[in-house]
Enzyme design. Structure first.
Site, PDB file in Angstrom:
ATOM      1  N   ARG A 132       0.786  -1.221   0.000  1.00 35.54           N
ATOM      2  CA  ARG A 132       0.000   0.000   0.000  1.00 35.54           C
ATOM      3  C   ARG A 132       0.823   1.279   0.000  1.00 35.54           C
ATOM      4  O   ARG A 132       0.600   2.173  -0.808  1.00 35.54           O
ATOM      5  CB  ARG A 132      -0.882   0.084   1.263  1.00 35.54           C
ATOM      6  CG  ARG A 132      -2.289  -0.320   1.126  1.00 35.54           C
ATOM      7  CD  ARG A 132      -2.777  -0.760   2.485  1.00 35.54           C
ATOM      8  NE  ARG A 132      -1.895  -1.819   2.969  1.00 35.54           N
ATOM      9  CZ  ARG A 132      -2.018  -3.086   2.594  1.00 35.54           C
ATOM     10  NH1 ARG A 132      -2.982  -3.448   1.817  1.00 35.54           N
ATOM     11  NH2 ARG A 132      -1.174  -4.012   3.024  1.00 35.54           N
ATOM     12  N   THR A 133       1.766   1.369   0.922  1.00 33.93           N
ATOM     13  CA  THR A 133       2.431   2.660   1.094  1.00 33.93           C
ATOM     14  C   THR A 133       3.198   3.041  -0.166  1.00 33.93           C
ATOM     15  O   THR A 133       3.057   4.148  -0.687  1.00 33.93           O
ATOM     16  CB  THR A 133       3.367   2.632   2.324  1.00 33.93           C
ATOM     17  OG1 THR A 133       2.598   2.210   3.438  1.00 33.93           O
ATOM     18  CG2 THR A 133       3.951   4.001   2.607  1.00 33.93           C
TER      19      THR A 133
ATOM     20  N   LYS B 255      25.577  -4.928  -1.927  1.00 29.81           N
ATOM     21  CA  LYS B 255      27.040  -5.004  -2.097  1.00 29.81           C
ATOM     22  C   LYS B 255      27.772  -4.315  -0.946  1.00 29.81           C
ATOM     23  O   LYS B 255      28.990  -4.286  -0.915  1.00 29.81           O
ATOM     24  CB  LYS B 255      27.451  -4.304  -3.399  1.00 29.81           C
ATOM     25  CG  LYS B 255      26.860  -4.888  -4.662  1.00 29.81           C
ATOM     26  CD  LYS B 255      27.379  -4.082  -5.862  1.00 29.81           C
ATOM     27  CE  LYS B 255      26.661  -4.444  -7.146  1.00 29.81           C
ATOM     28  NZ  LYS B 255      26.947  -3.469  -8.215  1.00 29.81           N
TER      29      LYS B 255
ATOM     30  N   ARG C  88      11.382   3.725   3.020  1.00 28.98           N
ATOM     31  CA  ARG C  88      11.035   2.846   4.151  1.00 28.98           C
ATOM     32  C   ARG C  88      12.288   2.086   4.562  1.00 28.98           C
ATOM     33  O   ARG C  88      13.006   1.557   3.716  1.00 28.98           O
ATOM     34  CB  ARG C  88       9.932   1.869   3.754  1.00 28.98           C
ATOM     35  CG  ARG C  88       9.666   0.813   4.812  1.00 28.98           C
ATOM     36  CD  ARG C  88       8.417   0.028   4.556  1.00 28.98           C
ATOM     37  NE  ARG C  88       7.215   0.822   4.810  1.00 28.98           N
ATOM     38  CZ  ARG C  88       5.982   0.321   4.807  1.00 28.98           C
ATOM     39  NH1 ARG C  88       5.783  -0.957   4.541  1.00 28.98           N
ATOM     40  NH2 ARG C  88       4.936   1.094   5.056  1.00 28.98           N
TER      41      ARG C  88
ATOM     42  N   HIS D 160       5.477   6.212  11.148  1.00 29.64           N
ATOM     43  CA  HIS D 160       4.883   6.018   9.816  1.00 29.64           C
ATOM     44  C   HIS D 160       3.934   7.211   9.609  1.00 29.64           C
ATOM     45  O   HIS D 160       2.716   7.067   9.667  1.00 29.64           O
ATOM     46  CB  HIS D 160       4.133   4.683   9.802  1.00 29.64           C
ATOM     47  CG  HIS D 160       3.728   4.209   8.448  1.00 29.64           C
ATOM     48  ND1 HIS D 160       3.769   5.003   7.319  1.00 29.64           N
ATOM     49  CD2 HIS D 160       3.252   2.997   8.046  1.00 29.64           C
ATOM     50  CE1 HIS D 160       3.338   4.292   6.287  1.00 29.64           C
ATOM     51  NE2 HIS D 160       3.027   3.073   6.706  1.00 29.64           N
TER      52      HIS D 160
HETATM   53  C1  NCD Z   1       1.680  -0.825   8.260  1.00 30.14           C
HETATM   54  C2  NCD Z   1       3.195  -0.642   8.350  1.00 30.14           C
HETATM   55  O1  NCD Z   1       3.903  -0.889   7.396  1.00 30.14           O
HETATM   56  O2  NCD Z   1       3.590  -0.228   9.423  1.00 30.14           O
HETATM   57  N1  NCD Z   1       1.273  -1.070   6.948  1.00 30.14           N
HETATM   58  C3  NCD Z   1       0.995  -0.001   6.156  1.00 30.14           C
HETATM   59  O3  NCD Z   1       1.855   0.770   5.808  1.00 30.14           O
HETATM   60  N2  NCD Z   1      -0.289   0.205   5.840  1.00 30.14           N
HETATM   61  C4  NCD Z   1       1.134  -1.797   9.210  1.00 30.14           C
HETATM   62  C5  NCD Z   1       1.691  -3.199   9.236  1.00 30.14           C
HETATM   63  O4  NCD Z   1       2.577  -3.560   8.473  1.00 30.14           O
HETATM   64  O5  NCD Z   1       1.197  -3.962  10.073  1.00 30.14           O
END
Ligand code: NCD
Length: 309
Positions: A51-52, A80, A101, A129
């Site tokens: 999703r993100t 590497k 991320r 997040h």
């Molecule tokens: C969340 C995350 O990555 O922290 N997912 C997301 O971005 N919607 C929640 C999760 O992974 O449980």
């Protein structure tokens, strides 16, 4: 809102959140814009994501921008042995805005030191997040007729490692909301967040039992047990499946109850909840697209409006 980076929710004011919510609602109406025309958005995801990453990419495309992407760290020079600092120095030259991320808490803040360009944190370990917290604030507003003050929010599941809850708390602590934290003792909310709520005089309760609180809750925010953060796999096996929300349980709550989940869900919510009006988690995903359009547009406008860029 003046900032050019979004690394944490810790210092986001209520006015900034309101501004982004308004921007997101404008994006919902417009659908497509040219705010990022001629800009390249890099999404660097060194931890799994559906999703993100794709929601930021969809947002970039709808703003008229283009995207380059790392979806799998094993395909990069990090494999590497390249340092994060060098990776960011490289993307500083390739992209106009970087969404990233990282599996390690604090890594995005560290990485942002190596570029002046806008950096957006798509999740760093169990820490933060921020875009998820903002889309959740947008969802709270929409699902509850703009009325967050006076409402009761329950956060359920992995409150120790769940970064979405950690990020939301900084924002929700600026309202007059009541909070209930429901988790196994081993996955309780870290002390720093309890301190934050005490400091802000936010009333909160901690418990291991969900069912007993159901009739009092306005928003039930379910979370996944974060398997990847456990040192001991047996501990995960013991704790997984500790809270399962079924349609039968949802019906024990207020008719106006809203069920949220950042997704992915594993077994925290059974699929018989999905058709109920209480289930807001797929609407949350849609809100995420508009919120990420708002975030990208705002940080880029702030950064590129300056004459030196
Ligand atoms: C969340 C995350 O990555 O922290 N997912 C997301 O971005 N919607 C929640 C999760 O992974 O449980």
């Amino acid at each position: 809102m003046k900032r050019t980076q979004l690394i944490t929710t810790e210092d986001l004011s209520r006015a900034e959140v309101d501004f982004l919510i308004e921007e997101a609602e404008k994006m919902r109406k417009k659908g497509w814009t040219e705010d990022l025309k001629g800009r390249v958005v890099a999404t660097l995801f060194f931890e799994p994501s559906t999703r993100t990453r794709l929601s930021f990419e969809s947002a970039a495309l709808r703003l008229g921008g283009r995207t380059i992407s790392v979806a799998d760290a094993s395909t990069t020079s990090a494999k590497k042995g390249e340092t994060l600092a060098d990776t960011i120095r490289v993307f500083d030259k390739l992209a106009d805005v970087i969404v990233m991320r990282q599996p390690v808490s604090g890594a995005t803040a560290e990485a942002a030191k190596y570029t002046e360009k806008p950096v957006i944190n798509g999740g760093d370990g169990s820490n933060q997040h921020p875009s998820q917290a903002l889309l959740d604030m947008l969802t709270f507003h929409r699902e509850m007729d703009q009325q967050i003050d006076g409402k009761t929010f329950a956060f359920v599941g992995d409150l120790k490692f769940g970064r979405t809850v950690h990020s939301i708390l900084y924002l929700l602590a600026q309202y007059n909301a009541r909070m209930i934290f429901i988790s196994p003792k081993e996955l309780a909310l870290p002390q720093e967040y309890r301190e934050l709520l005490k400091q802000k005089n936010i009333p909160f309760t901690e418990d291991t039992d969900l069912v007993k609180h159901l009739p009092d809750i306005d928003v039930l925010y379910m979370t996944r047990i974060q398997q990847e953060r456990f040192v001991d796999p047996q501990e995960y096996q013991r704790l997984k499946g500790c809270y399962v929300l079924t349609a039968e349980l949802v019906r024990k709550g207020k008719p106006s109850l809203r069920v949220m989940h950042p997704l992915p869900r594993i077994d925290e919510i059974t699929t018989d909840v999905d058709p109920l009006p209480q289930a807001a988690y797929f609407r949350e995903v849609e809100n995420g697209l508009y919120m990420r359009m708002a975030i990208l547009k705002t940080v880029c406008r702030n950064y590129y409006a300056s004459a030196s860029h």
